[in-house]
Enzyme design. Structure first.
Site, short mmCIF file in Angstrom:
data_model
loop_
_atom_site.label_atom_id
_atom_site.label_comp_id
_atom_site.label_asym_id
_atom_site.label_seq_id
_atom_site.Cartn_x
_atom_site.Cartn_y
_atom_site.Cartn_z
N LYS A 104 39.65 30.28 34.24
CA LYS A 104 40.10 30.54 32.86
C LYS A 104 40.36 29.25 32.07
O LYS A 104 40.21 29.21 30.86
CB LYS A 104 41.36 31.40 32.87
CG LYS A 104 41.06 32.86 33.23
CD LYS A 104 42.28 33.74 32.99
CE LYS A 104 41.92 35.21 33.09
NZ LYS A 104 41.78 35.65 34.49
N SER A 154 36.25 32.96 41.85
CA SER A 154 36.81 32.75 40.52
C SER A 154 38.26 32.27 40.52
O SER A 154 38.68 31.58 39.60
CB SER A 154 36.69 34.02 39.68
OG SER A 154 37.31 35.11 40.32
N GLU A 160 47.12 36.47 23.90
CA GLU A 160 47.80 37.62 24.49
C GLU A 160 47.42 37.65 25.96
O GLU A 160 46.40 37.11 26.37
CB GLU A 160 47.43 38.90 23.75
CG GLU A 160 46.32 39.72 24.31
CD GLU A 160 44.97 39.05 24.29
OE1 GLU A 160 44.34 39.08 25.37
OE2 GLU A 160 44.53 38.51 23.26
C1 LIG Z 1 41.10 36.83 34.83
C2 LIG Z 1 40.36 36.72 36.10
C3 LIG Z 1 39.15 37.43 36.32
C4 LIG Z 1 38.59 38.41 35.34
O1 LIG Z 1 38.18 37.88 34.13
P1 LIG Z 1 36.64 37.64 33.77
O2 LIG Z 1 36.65 37.37 32.33
O3 LIG Z 1 35.89 38.89 34.14
O4 LIG Z 1 36.18 36.49 34.59
C5 LIG Z 1 38.49 37.21 37.52
N1 LIG Z 1 38.97 36.38 38.46
C6 LIG Z 1 40.13 35.71 38.29
C7 LIG Z 1 40.61 34.81 39.38
C8 LIG Z 1 40.86 35.86 37.11
O5 LIG Z 1 42.02 35.19 36.96
#
Ligand SMILES: *Cc1c(COP(=O)(O)O)cnc(C)c1O
Length: 395
Positions: free
Chosen positions: A90, A377, A112
């Site tokens: 993010k 992610s 938000e």
């Molecule tokens: C917020 C988040 C997501 C989901 O958001 P996307 O916009 O779909 O990437 C996925 N993995 C993690 C670790 C997150 O913090």
């Protein structure tokens, strides 16, 4: 075919667009112009790349999961976004948008957040750049996410509770919108995924595609093989878009994994692409969860980041043209995958990420011998308490 930019109405063919109040149209237009200018300016890239390298920790490594590869009979590589500052992808987006805010001569940022992850990433970028930051959060979510609320406050952000409606993310979005309409001259609204009215889906994709561009260099066939398959979880769709985009239209198979929650058949899930239909949500035309009257339904997922009834419009475009495959994984399967990666590789992944890994583990037989890249992610420290509670509830 992949589109470099949405058309002049902000659409990816029939998806996307600007379904926003009249009062916001000038702000969206200004944002599109300013981002396009910044993105064409090598000076902006220099400044951003320096922050991404020295502050965020890019490029993030690619790690070959040795033991899990053996166990699953595939060649598995992890793109380590969990090692980026604040523990997830993010920050790539919030860093870029905070820098753009400065360039636009604005000194106030609003955002938000539901679980607080996007709030923390925004608060971090604003602290670094000395910007005033207000994060809207439903009062229920404030109770549930005390740790992230505290992190934001330590970073100098004001967390503003939203008491209207159910006191969750949807109400926080409305509150942020109202703020932006009134303060647009001094304020930028940082949206946290490839969602919202144009130019957000395009801008956030451009800021996240660094993940896939790095992967192209790291898995270029010399020191590591080219991937046959790339897998990522899909909530709003930003980490998936980031790793997929440079590969869209190539011969690499791309798989996006949504949240099946308690199971698609229960209706309690977050699988907008797999089980939803086209409509308008948060300013753009895309797939969403809705009833026959077109009322938006509540999503359900064990992972807060996938608990969203819509999805980025460019994913809707990819789905219809079969450029990316979309599938889903249940809460239970995801928790199992958290434990799998933790115990076999020493990495506790976020519950969101675990959905993508669970799909790989489930499909291991059909993937046998292939080179698979997983977008890791985020890290799972934030989810440990939730998993403990879950085990307690079962006993
Ligand atoms: C917020 C988040 C997501 C989901 O958001 P996307 O916009 O779909 O990437 C996925 N993995 C993690 C670790 C997150 O913090």
């Amino acid at each position: 075919m992949r589109l470099d930019r949405p058309d002049n109405q902000g659409r990816f063919a029939e998806y996307g667009g600007q379904f926003a109040p009249e009062t916001l149209m000038p702000a969206l237009e200004e944002l599109e112009t300013e981002f396009a200018k910044a993105w064409d300016d090598p000076g902006f890239h220099n400044e951003l790349n320096k922050l991404l390298a020295d502050f965020v920790g890019r490029p993030t490594p690619v790690y070959r999961a040795e033991r899990l590869s053996d166990q699953l009979g595939i060649d598995l590589y992890l793109k380590r976004e969990d090692l980026a500052h604040t523990g997830a992808h993010k920050i790539n987006n919030t860093m870029g948008q905070a820098l753009l805010t400065k360039r636009m001569g604005k000194n106030r940022v609003i955002a938000e957040t539901g679980a607080g992850q996007h709030g923390v990433a925004t608060a971090t970028a604003c602290a670094l750049l000395g910007q005033e930051c207000v994060v809207y959060m439903g009062e229920k979510d404030i109770e549930r996410q005390a740790l992230n609320v505290q992190r934001m406050r330590m970073l100098g952000t004001e967390v503003r509770p939203v008491t209207s409606g159910a006191g969750t993310l949807k109400d926080a979005v409305s509150a942020a919108m109202r703020d932006w309409v009134a303060t647009v001259d001094t304020t930028h609204y940082i949206i946290g995924s490839v969602v919202g009215p144009h130019p957000f889906p395009w801008m956030v994709r451009e800021l996240q595609k660094v993940i896939g561009e790095e992967l192209q260099e790291q898995m270029d066939g010399s020191q590591r093989p080219h991937p046959d398959v790339i897998v990522a979880c899909v909530g709003g769709g930003s980490n998936a878009m980031g790793i997929f985009y440079p590969y869209v239209g190539s011969d690499v198979r791309l798989v996006g994994v949504e949240a099946a929650g308690y199971g698609l058949e229960t209706g309690e899930h977050g699988a907008s692409l797999v089980a939803g239909s086209p409509g308008v949500i948060h300013g753009s035309m895309t797939y969403l969860l809705q009833d026959v009257q077109g009322q938006i339904l509540e999503a359900h997922s064990i992972s807060a980041g996938l608990d969203y009834p819509g999805v980025g419009p460019e994913h809707a475009y990819f789905k219809d043209r079969q450029l990316v495959e979309y599938t889903s994984i249940t809460d239970e399967e995801a928790v199992e995958a958290v434990n799998l990666l933790a115990s076999v590789e020493g990495i506790i992944p976020a519950l969101e990420t675990a959905h993508a890994l669970a799909w790989i583990a489930k499909e291991a037989d059909s993937l046998r011998g292939q080179t698979v890249a997983l977008n890791l992610s985020g890290r799972g420290d934030k989810d440990v308490q939730q998993i403990i509670d879950l085990v307690d509830a079962d006993e």
